[in-house]
Scaffold this motif. Structure first.
Motif, mmCIF file in Angstrom:
data_model
loop_
_atom_site.group_PDB
_atom_site.id
_atom_site.type_symbol
_atom_site.label_atom_id
_atom_site.label_comp_id
_atom_site.label_asym_id
_atom_site.label_seq_id
_atom_site.Cartn_x
_atom_site.Cartn_y
_atom_site.Cartn_z
ATOM 1 N N LYS A 179 0.830 -1.205 0.000
ATOM 2 C CA LYS A 179 0.000 0.000 0.000
ATOM 3 C C LYS A 179 0.866 1.257 0.000
ATOM 4 N N ALA A 180 1.978 1.215 0.756
ATOM 5 C CA ALA A 180 2.831 2.395 0.878
ATOM 6 C C ALA A 180 3.430 2.797 -0.474
ATOM 7 N N SER B 52 -1.315 9.509 -1.120
ATOM 8 C CA SER B 52 -1.003 10.541 -0.121
ATOM 9 C C SER B 52 -0.282 9.923 1.069
ATOM 10 N N PRO B 53 0.936 9.448 0.884
ATOM 11 C CA PRO B 53 1.640 8.811 2.001
ATOM 12 C C PRO B 53 1.935 9.803 3.125
ATOM 13 N N VAL B 54 1.951 9.280 4.360
ATOM 14 C CA VAL B 54 2.191 10.097 5.548
ATOM 15 C C VAL B 54 3.488 9.627 6.191
ATOM 16 N N GLU B 55 4.594 10.311 5.942
ATOM 17 C CA GLU B 55 5.907 9.989 6.508
ATOM 18 C C GLU B 55 6.270 8.518 6.281
ATOM 19 N N GLY B 56 6.021 8.025 5.086
ATOM 20 C CA GLY B 56 6.364 6.649 4.739
ATOM 21 C C GLY B 56 5.247 5.660 4.967
ATOM 22 N N ASP B 57 4.240 6.015 5.770
ATOM 23 C CA ASP B 57 3.103 5.129 6.029
ATOM 24 C C ASP B 57 2.011 5.365 4.981
ATOM 25 N N PRO B 58 1.237 4.330 4.633
ATOM 26 C CA PRO B 58 0.078 4.548 3.741
ATOM 27 C C PRO B 58 -1.013 5.326 4.481
#
Length: 529
Positions: free
Chosen positions: A59-60, A65-71
């Motif tokens: 998913k990442a 719109s990734p958030v600091e590497g997280d999905p």
């Protein structure tokens, strides 16, 4: 429809993965920096988050719109991957798709560009199940895949993978999740599910799961079906830890050498449809816990059990020495292996139980060490030593005679003889003095250079120091220190008294070092003047 807790609370971001910070931090940094590898290998024991991490990674790399590497888990791609509507992420079970044809089909599909996301991700679970031909077919594609393809391989048995596969992947080892991390996750899930769980209950689930979060959540699901207030007792009942008194009865009969009692217990369990292989496993687990109790200072950190059962284990461990425990473990392990080859697991287990009661029937090195240890202990403490004397001539081969005299049977028990009335030198006095040097420095210094004699259970001390009699008469602590040292060395209790020399008392032979040297010279043919 009800969803199992381990599925409902599957981690959705790298931060949700418990106990794998060394993996998640690296992967998040790669996502942020854009340094995405073409092939990853996730290895570790079951339930540690390998497949969950693979899905988070898939998913990442495709998140809008990734958030600091997280999905973000809210965009079209993340939602589509979760519900299976986006086909750019393909999960393959290598256990059932392990042939060359399956991998050839995969090689043809990797050429197609992704339909929605940026990458096509292939998650191959249990990759060690692939055949040799399948590995060879995958090798070239894994080495130089198209730019839009990412492979994520997951396995619990990394040692089965060819070196050529390992060298082409970025490897991440997933550790077993600690009990504290599992406990925190369980408490979080219970709070969300409106369940209450005690600290002892959560910690027992964590220990029973053996580092696997999936197993812990499955056991929590089972406990929640019993009661919403989850305690240590409920966890023990759900996990089948309660009602195992038969194991301690077996251990007691082994200690007492009661083979008949052991076979009776085995027969009752067999009649109750108890699996003999499972009983062997439980006995191995019992003696393993006894071994830990004998060798580890804080066994509760290793042994998975309730506080009540730990007390039972400690009480049982006091009855066994380590040699017996190790012999029992090795014998039961051999019995378990034999059950897979033998015709009757019941007979294999009964034979092992009899050998545990009668180690003289077992010709292994461990059985011999056990018998020697028991013999040494009995001689040291002055206790009885059982002697099992077997005739070497079978009854059918006995030579008849007109007047055969039947010799009296040898005694079944040999005891250490005591009560001799003559005064003899006490040969173990140097060992007693060594023990005194650790226990009582004052009396040791007073008795330095002394000798001792024994008369029955009376120990006579010959000391040249004039302070000896005053110390012995004036302070009972000194007398007690000598008695304790004698008990440790000889295993016997002695009365104490001063030595008064007589003409008939034998003196310890003094060795002449020059005489010994002369004898050695004569033995090699030298002339001694």
């Amino acid at each position: 429809m009800y969803q199992a807790l381990y599925r409902k609370y599957r981690p959705q971001t790298f931060s949700d993965l418990s106990g794998q910070n060394h993996v998640t931090v690296t992967l998040k940094n790669q996502m942020v920096d854009g340094r995405i590898s073409h092939a990853y290998l996730f290895t570790g024991s079951r339930g540690t988050g390998k497949t969950s991490c693979a899905k988070i990674l898939s998913k990442a790399v495709n998140c809008l719109s990734p958030v600091e590497g997280d999905p973000c888990n809210s965009c079209e791609n993340c939602v589509g991957i979760d519900n299976g509507s986006i086909l750019d992420v393909v999960e393959i079970d290598a256990a059932s798709n392990n042939g060359v044809d399956n991998i050839r089909d995969l090689r043809e599909r990797v050429e197609y560009t992704p339909a929605n996301g940026k990458y096509r991700v292939y998650i191959i679970d249990e990759v060690h199940m692939l055949s040799t031909g399948a590995f060879n077919a995958l090798l070239k594609t894994l080495e130089e895949p198209p730019a839009h393809v990412i492979f994520i391989l997951a396995t619990t048995e990394v040692h089965k993978l060819p070196a050529t596969i390992l060298s082409r992947c970025q490897r991440f080892d997933f550790n077993r999740i600690t009990s504290e991390a599992t406990k925190e996750r369980l408490q979080y899930v219970c709070e969300k599910e409106q369940l209450t769980i005690t600290d002892d209950g959560a910690l027992l689930i964590a220990r029973l799961s053996d580092g696997a979060m999936r197993d812990a959540l499955s056991l929590l699901d089972l406990c929640a079906g019993i009661d919403t207030n989850i305690t240590e007792a409920i966890v023990s009942s759900a996990a089948g830890l309660a009602g195992r008194d038969y194991l301690y009865d077996i251990a007691k009969n082994i200690k007492e050498g009661n083979a008949g009692g052991l076979l009776t217990i085995a027969d009752k369990l067999y009649g109750a449809s108890f699996d003999m292989e499972r009983l062997c496993d439980e006995l191995i687990s019992l003696f393993r816990n006894l071994m830990i109790l004998k060798t580890v200072k804080e066994p509760q950190a290793i042994i998975v059990c309730t506080a009540m059962e730990l007390d039972k284990l400690k009480e049982t461990a006091r009855e066994f020495n380590l040699t017996v425990i190790l012999h029992s473990l090795l014998l039961l392990e051999g019995c378990k292996d034999g059950m897979k080859k033998g015709a009757s697991p019941r007979i294999m287990l009964e034979t092992a139980l009899i050998k545990l009661c009668m180690p003289e029937l077992d010709n292994s090195t461990e059985a011999l060490l056990r018998r020697i240890t028991e013999l040494e202990h009995a001689l040291k403490t002055g206790g009885p030593v059982a002697v099992n004397i077997q005739s070497t001539v079978p009854p059918s081969q006995e030579i008849p005679g007109p007047e055969t005299e039947t010799a009296p049977p040898p005694p079944a028990v040999i005891r250490q003889e005591t009560g001799e009335k003559e005064i003899t030198p006490f040969r173990q006095w140097p060992e007693v003095m060594s023990e005194l040097s650790k226990r009582a420095k004052v009396i040791y210094s007073v008795l330095h250079g002394s000798d001792a004699y024994v008369k029955g259970n009376l120990l006579l001390i010959d000391s040249k120091n004039s302070q000896f009699r005053d110390l012995i008469k004036g302070d009972s602590n000194h007398r007690e220190a000598i008695r304790k040292a004698l008990l440790v060395v000889t295993g016997k209790e002695y009365r104490l008294g001063p030595y008064i020399p007589t003409e008939t008392t034998p003196k310890p032979a003094e060795e002449d070092p020059m005489g010994e040297l002369a004898d050695k010279l004569k033995s090699i043919g030298a002339t001694v003047l």
